[in-house]
Enzyme design. Structure first.
Site, short mmCIF file in Angstrom:
data_model
loop_
_atom_site.label_atom_id
_atom_site.label_comp_id
_atom_site.label_asym_id
_atom_site.label_seq_id
_atom_site.Cartn_x
_atom_site.Cartn_y
_atom_site.Cartn_z
N LYS A 86 1.14 31.73 17.30
CA LYS A 86 2.23 30.79 17.01
C LYS A 86 3.43 31.01 17.93
O LYS A 86 3.67 32.12 18.39
CB LYS A 86 2.66 30.93 15.55
CG LYS A 86 1.95 29.98 14.62
CD LYS A 86 2.72 29.88 13.31
CE LYS A 86 2.05 28.92 12.35
NZ LYS A 86 2.69 28.95 11.03
N HIS A 136 12.70 30.16 -0.35
CA HIS A 136 12.19 31.54 -0.31
C HIS A 136 13.09 32.45 -1.16
O HIS A 136 12.60 33.26 -1.95
CB HIS A 136 12.17 32.09 1.12
CG HIS A 136 11.19 31.42 2.04
ND1 HIS A 136 11.56 30.91 3.26
CD2 HIS A 136 9.87 31.20 1.92
CE1 HIS A 136 10.49 30.41 3.86
NE2 HIS A 136 9.45 30.55 3.06
N ARG A 169 5.60 24.40 -4.34
CA ARG A 169 6.66 23.39 -4.50
C ARG A 169 6.13 22.12 -5.14
O ARG A 169 6.83 21.46 -5.89
CB ARG A 169 7.26 23.03 -3.13
CG ARG A 169 8.03 24.15 -2.49
CD ARG A 169 8.22 23.92 -1.02
NE ARG A 169 6.93 23.94 -0.33
CZ ARG A 169 6.77 23.98 0.97
NH1 ARG A 169 7.83 23.97 1.75
NH2 ARG A 169 5.57 24.01 1.52
N SER A 204 10.42 25.58 6.00
CA SER A 204 10.97 26.11 7.25
C SER A 204 10.77 25.10 8.37
O SER A 204 11.66 24.89 9.22
CB SER A 204 10.27 27.42 7.63
OG SER A 204 10.44 28.38 6.63
O1 PNS Z 1 4.71 31.09 5.15
P1 PNS Z 1 3.27 30.74 5.40
O2 PNS Z 1 3.07 30.50 6.89
O3 PNS Z 1 2.80 29.61 4.55
O4 PNS Z 1 2.38 32.03 5.00
C1 PNS Z 1 1.00 32.03 5.16
C2 PNS Z 1 0.40 33.43 4.94
C3 PNS Z 1 1.13 34.48 5.75
C4 PNS Z 1 0.51 33.81 3.48
C5 PNS Z 1 -1.11 33.37 5.34
O5 PNS Z 1 -1.24 32.77 6.59
C6 PNS Z 1 -1.77 34.74 5.39
O6 PNS Z 1 -1.94 35.40 4.39
N1 PNS Z 1 -2.12 35.19 6.62
C7 PNS Z 1 -2.70 36.51 6.84
C8 PNS Z 1 -4.16 36.43 7.30
C9 PNS Z 1 -5.09 36.31 6.12
O7 PNS Z 1 -5.17 37.15 5.25
N2 PNS Z 1 -5.82 35.18 6.08
C10 PNS Z 1 -6.74 34.85 5.01
C11 PNS Z 1 -6.01 34.11 3.90
S1 PNS Z 1 -7.12 33.62 2.64
#
Ligand code: PNS
Length: 164
Positions: A41, A17, A94, A132
């Site tokens: 979660k 990150h 990645r 993570s």
């Molecule tokens: O670190 P992560 O858990 O991979 O991040 C995922 C994240 C936060 C980018 C994704 O879950 C997200 O954008 N969630 C917000 C809800 C949302 O907009 N969902 C539709 C995505 S197309």
């Protein structure tokens, strides 16, 4: 003024990150590191703890002319990004395995809000296997995660899991 959102769970922040934030600083005038508040979660660190850790680590980044902010959000990412006046969402890729999911999200986000671009960035190859989830698992099972998370994060993990 180019503003980007760097969203994620950051539970906890890793050196991957950090690497992406440093690279993003070369492209944007402001990056908002945005922690997703995920009611379903069970995170290791609370939102406040993650915010504190991100603030601590981002304060030590040589971000040049780029301003770094830390925030949290709920709901749709694109709505949050628009409310912040952001132009782009930054995501780290990645490996090819990340790409499929990230492409789906990027295209869905574009459908929802065409004004927000998604920018994919590649972290240094040293972090291509770092997540993570794995960092937590290895640490909880007594393995070394030295060099995979910033030093202040390692300290917080030791405190959290009584492994000082
Ligand atoms: O670190 P992560 O858990 O991979 O991040 C995922 C994240 C936060 C980018 C994704 O879950 C997200 O954008 N969630 C917000 C809800 C949302 O907009 N969902 C539709 C995505 S197309």
């Amino acid at each position: 003024m180019r503003r980007a959102i760097y969203p994620g769970s950051f539970d906890p922040m890793t050196n991957g990150h950090l690497d992406i934030i440093e690279r993003g600083c070369k492209l944007f005038d402001e990056i908002i590191i945005a922690i997703l508040v995920h009611p379903d979660k069970q995170p290791l660190f609370t939102i406040d703890e993650r915010r504190e850790m991100l603030l601590q680590v981002s304060g030590e980044i040589n971000s040049g002319a780029c301003a770094l902010r830390v925030d949290s959000f709920q709901g749709l990412l694109v709505e949050y990004a628009l409310a912040c006046g952001a132009d782009a969402i930054v995501r780290g890729i990645r490996a090819i395995s990340d790409y499929e999911y990230e492409l789906q999200m990027a295209l869905m986000n574009r459908r929802l809000e065409p004004r927000i671009e998604t920018v994919f960035m590649m972290p240094h190859e040293d972090y291509s296997y770092v997540s993570s989830r794995l960092v937590k698992e290895v640490f909880q099972l007594g393995g070394s995660i030295d060099g995979l998370v910033p030093a202040p994060i390692l300290e917080r993990m030791k405190q959290k899991l009584n492994k000082a």
